[in-house]
Design an enzyme around this catalytic site. Structure first.
Site: not given
Ligand code: PEP
Ligand code: MG
Length: 623
Positions: A199, A441, A512
């Site tokens: 946080h 993923e 992402c």
């Molecule tokens: C990822 O796994 O690349 C992703 C963007 O999700 P998180 O980092 O929230 O698991």
């Molecule tokens: Mg992820």
């Protein structure tokens, strides 16, 4: 003070830069050592008096937190207030209060009883797979430490004691500490503990205060008045900097300021490659409050809204209405651009309403994300209904995390359809044809990408997890972090095959994971066929700048060549070499604000020539 030469030895440290910006100034050492907890036995006749002492200290602690909250009551600091609320809630937790009172009745003094309950609660949190949730242990710590200090009548040193422009150093900072920085003259902070998703780090970013955490023992190396230079992007910290280092940081600071002032102008330039290929740059967000940054940094929408935060710091579950209000704000702020709302991606199940969780031996491979949602359809459906209703404007999309195969997509679709039918029955307005996509993923999703592409409307590759699962390395385990290679041939091949599978079915493929926000990888990702990159809003200008210097055709040739190279380190050196060849002034440790955006602004548009100043971060190991 910054201008003076110091005789003390210069010490260089490397931590984790969690909030970018540069600061140079004197230290204010904030004592955050844990209080020693006294253990003593209370005879039965003394229990009532001990209970009264506990309740009095509790009330005093709650008053302190309310006071802090009152002082930061501005529109911009809503999320900060929310975090203080979380601590207030912890201090009202039945488990905590009842447990401590039981301990006192059994003959323990209040501090001892409280310590035992705190440790029990923290153990439960420890077994949660998700880093974010594990991090919530510190919220329990902060709240209980404050209460312990009240019991022991020890003053809690406050950020408000900081006079003048100073950099706070501490073992750890609580969100309540960081919140107080809103009205202080703190120009940066450094801590021994902390992580990117704490946080405190999140708040530092939202307050735009440079911060470096995870420095291990910095609070023991400095004292109030020592001069320190910090870089909140690279994580570099120099204690007692010599004249040359001060000069370097002063220049860095100047560049960062000029970078910040240029950002609004940079926002208007399109993200197109030199040969005219448009690339969509969208933002990863965790809080609605980040929508300001999404606009400021010129994102073309939200590519990943991690909705986990909505479930945090509370004992109950968010209602459908809360989901709706929250996503509606995002939809309106970004309209007419799209926003991708990712459904809940968490570890263990009973994390919200109860603290007795079933510990998992291997939480990363446990009941996470979509698996949890399919097991708890009520929780899932209430979120889905919120998204569907907020999607009425037509610009929201649903994204399902951790999908491992078609069955999960179909099962999720069924629940989405049920949610739609129920909304229809209630005559509520909602998005009927909302696009549904998945995070790619898991290795099985990559291997079955052609099958999945027929079932969904878009893909977003989550490299953070994909690297973890495909290379079989825990992304939170420092002992194996050397194996975390975004440029591993296996990873690059997976990205290529997902991009190909998406193209074959004409669905959009984005990325992402953290890789998307690092300019070192931009040419490779473009070459592998990605047309949308989603990243922290702050990274958008530097990636846009990189894209404008890249030729898509050359990037494709480069990717083809890299795919034939057998090891990650050879790929990395070939890529570095290529960068140096394309951009003669390439320096692998350069970061955007060490250079100027002006050149590109002057050139404008598609005909921008190769810029020799690259925005390259030095974090080669991030996913
Ligand atoms: C990822 O796994 O690349 C992703 C963007 O999700 P998180 O980092 O929230 O698991
Ligand atoms: Mg992820």
């Amino acid at each position: 003070m910054p201008g003076e030469e110091t005789k003390k030895p210069l010490t260089q440290l490397k931590g984790m830069g969690v909030s970018e910006g540069v600061a140079l100034g004197p230290i204010y050492l904030l004592e955050r050592e844990r209080v020693a907890v006294p253990h003593s036995r209370i005879p039965p006749e003394g229990a009532e008096a001990e209970l009264a002492r506990f309740k009095k200290a509790l009330a005093a602690t709650q008053r302190q937190l309310e006071l802090i909250k009152k002082r930061i009551q501005t529109e911009e600091s809503r999320d900060l207030q929310y975090i203080i609320d979380a601590q207030v809630l912890i201090l009202k937790d039945v488990l905590l209060l009842q447990g401590t009172e039981d301990g006192i009745r059994q003959g323990l003094n209040a501090e001892w009883a409280l310590e035992l309950v705190r440790d029990r609660i923290k153990t439960v949190f420890e077994h949660l797979g998700d880093e974010y949730f594990r991090e919530r242990r510190s919220d329990v710590d902060y709240a209980v430490e404050r209460l312990l200090r009240s019991l022991l009548k020890r003053r809690v040193e406050s950020i408000e004691d900081v006079k003048g422009n100073m950099i706070v150093a501490s073992r750890d900072l609580s969100p309540a500490d960081t919140a107080q920085m809103v009205h202080s003259r703190v120009i940066g902070f450094i801590t021994d503990m902390g992580s990117k998703s704490s946080h405190t780090a999140i708040m530092a970013r939202s307050l735009e205060i440079p911060a470096v955490v995870g420095l291990k023992n910095v609070s023991q190396l400095v004292k109030t008045g020592d001069v320190v230079a910090i870089d909140g992007f690279t994580g570099e910290v120099v204690i007692n900097p010599d004249a040359a280092t001060r000069q370097r940081f002063a220049e860095l600071k100047k560049s960062f300021r000029s970078y910040q002032t240029q950002l609004p102008r940079y926002r208007r330039l399109p993200a197109v490659t030199r040969d005219g290929n448009p690339i969509r740059l969208v933002a990863n967000i965790e809080l609605v409050e980040e929508m300001g940054a999404v606009k400021r940094y010129g994102a073309e929408g939200v590519g990943l809204y991690r909705t986990e935060f909505l479930f945090m710091n509370r004992k109950d579950l968010p209602t459908e209405e809360e989901h709706y209000q929250n996503y509606r704000k995002v939809a309106e702020a970004v309209f007419p651009q799209p926003a991708v709302i990712r459904t809940l991606d968490i570890g263990g199940d009973k994390f919200v309403s109860q603290l007795e969780l079933a510990p998992e031996l291997n939480p990363a491979m446990g009941l996470r994300a979509i698996r949890f949602c399919l097991k708890e359809p009520k929780i899932f459906k209430s979120q889905l209904k919120g998204i569907l209703r907020a999607g009425e404007l037509g610009n929201l999309k649903i994204m399902l995390p951790m999908i491992s195969g078609v069955e999960e997509v179909r099962a999720a679709r069924e629940i989405i359809e049920e949610a739609q039918a129920e909304l229809k029955k209630d005559r509520a307005r909602f998005a009927a044809g909302i696009p549904i996509g998945i995070m790619v993923e898991t290795p099985s999703a990559v291997a079955a990408a052609d099958l999945l592409a027929r079932e969904v409307d878009f893909f977003s590759i989550g490299t953070n997890d994909l690297i973890q699962y495909s290379l079989a390395i825990d992304r939170a385990n420092a002992a194996v972090s050397y194996l975390y290679e975004p440029l591993h041939p296996g990873v690059l091949r997976m990205i290529r095959s997902v991009a190909d599978a998406g193209r074959a079915q004409q669905i959009r493929v984005a990325i992402c994971g953290e890789m998307a926000g690092d300019p070192f990888y931009t040419a490779v990702l473009l070459g592998l066929g990605l047309e949308e990159l989603s990243m922290s809003p702050y990274s958008i200008p530097r990636i846009k700048r990189m894209i404008r210097m890249i030729d898509q055709g050359e990037a494709r040739n480069l990717a083809d060549r890299l795919l034939g190279v057998p090891t990650g380190s050879e790929i990395a050196s070939l890529l570095t070499k290529k960068m140096e060849e394309w951009f003669p002034d390439f320096r692998s440790d350069q970061i955007l604000y060490k250079t100027s955006l002006d050149d590109d602004l002057m050139k404008g548009g598609k005909d921008a020539e190769h810029d020799t100043h690259l925005g390259i971060s030095s974090r080669r190991t991030s996913g």
